[in-house]
Structures are given as structure tokens and as C-alpha cells.
Write a protein that holds these residues in place. Structure first.
Motif, short mmCIF file in Angstrom:
data_model
loop_
_atom_site.label_atom_id
_atom_site.label_comp_id
_atom_site.label_asym_id
_atom_site.label_seq_id
_atom_site.Cartn_x
_atom_site.Cartn_y
_atom_site.Cartn_z
N ASP A 10 -19.17 -12.81 8.50
CA ASP A 10 -19.81 -11.70 7.79
C ASP A 10 -21.33 -11.78 7.84
O ASP A 10 -22.02 -11.54 6.84
N ASP A 12 -24.74 -11.47 11.03
CA ASP A 12 -25.09 -11.17 12.42
C ASP A 12 -25.02 -12.39 13.33
O ASP A 12 -24.57 -12.29 14.47
N ALA A 15 -21.39 -13.18 14.22
CA ALA A 15 -20.87 -12.13 15.10
C ALA A 15 -21.43 -12.31 16.52
O ALA A 15 -20.69 -12.17 17.50
N TYR A 76 -15.20 -9.04 13.80
CA TYR A 76 -16.41 -9.77 14.18
C TYR A 76 -16.13 -11.12 14.82
O TYR A 76 -17.04 -11.75 15.36
#
Length: 141
Positions: A10, A12, A15, A76
Motif C-alpha cells: 500500500d 508507491d 508497488a 499492487y
């Protein structure tokens, strides 16, 4: 840094880490995860949040291969198949310990907010990664 929840993917950085794994050759993926964990374990000074976020994501991928593990984030998390990563369990536990040891930017960031759910998520992840002795059962309390 974009973070939208306490889950291991959760943010960037995690991901993007998933994307790196997806772009890598199948036989290179375990090495990328191992290198991520080792880099954090070997960090003596201040541990930056991005390295910690990649570590939590890597540990989650390893835990997904364990008997009590849960599937990774379908949005993700990596889309490509990963090899069996269970041989990296001890390394993942060591890396998570480093993430939770000062000086750690990620730990500081979560302490500034309500870090309880994040700490619970890390505890659950450690429980899954910790090998159980034959006949031993996890406590659900």
C-alpha cells in the motif's frame, strides 16, 4: 512518498518493487528479493523508508509461500509467478527485525501516526515466517 494504507503493498515503493520483479527473468527474482533483504540487514546507520518498504513487501512475498501465508495483493503485488521463496524465511525475519530497530525512518513515520495497525501487520507477518516445530500450533490469541 505515496502511502495509502498499512498493507505491505500500500505504498508507491512496494508497488514499484513488484514491477521490478515482474520485469526480471524468473531465475533472477529470488536473487532480487534476497539482495533487498540483505541490503537492509547490512544497514548500520539510518535505515531509509524506501528500503524498509521494499523489505516488508519482500517478506510478504516469502510469507505467501508458507503454510499460514496469504496470497499477495492482486492489484499492487507482482503479477508474474515467483519461485518458491521459503528458503529465505530466516533472512526475511532478520530484515524485519532491522526495519523495527532504530534508527528506522519507516518506524518513525508510523510512530507519528497511529502505528498500531502497521505494527500488528508486521507481527502477523513475523508469525507466518517463523517456522513451527512439528506438532506446534500458532496461538490465535
Amino acid at each position: 512518498m505515496g502511502t495509502w494504507d498499512v498493507g505491505p503493498f500500500d505504498n508507491d515503493t512496494a508497488a514499484d518493487f513488484s514491477g521490478t520483479l515482474d520485469e526480471a527473468a524468473m531465475d533472477a527474482r529470488a536473487g532480487i528479493i534476497r539482495d533487498t533483504l540483505t541490503r537492509v540487514i547490512d544497514t548500520v546507520g539510518y535505515l531509509e523508508a524506501p528500503d524498509s518498504e521494499e523489505t516488508v513487501a519482500a517478506a510478504t512475498l516469502i510469507a505467501a509461500h508458507c503454510p499460514e501465508g496469504e496470497p499477495t495483493d492482486p492489484v499492487y503485488g507482482p503479477e508474474e509467478q515467483l519461485p518458491d521463496l521459503t528458503s529465505l524465511r530466516e533472512l526475511a525475519l532478520q530484515a524485519l527485525d532491522r526495519v523495527m530497530t532504530e534508527p528506522s525512518e519507516l518506524m518513525e513515520l508510523w510512530d507519528e501516526s497511529d502505528g498500531g495497525p502497521w505494527r500488528a501487520q508486521i507481527r502477523n507477518l513475523r508469525n507466518v515466517l517463523t517456522p513451527q516445530m512439528p506438532g506446534e500450533q500458532l496461538s490465535l490469541i
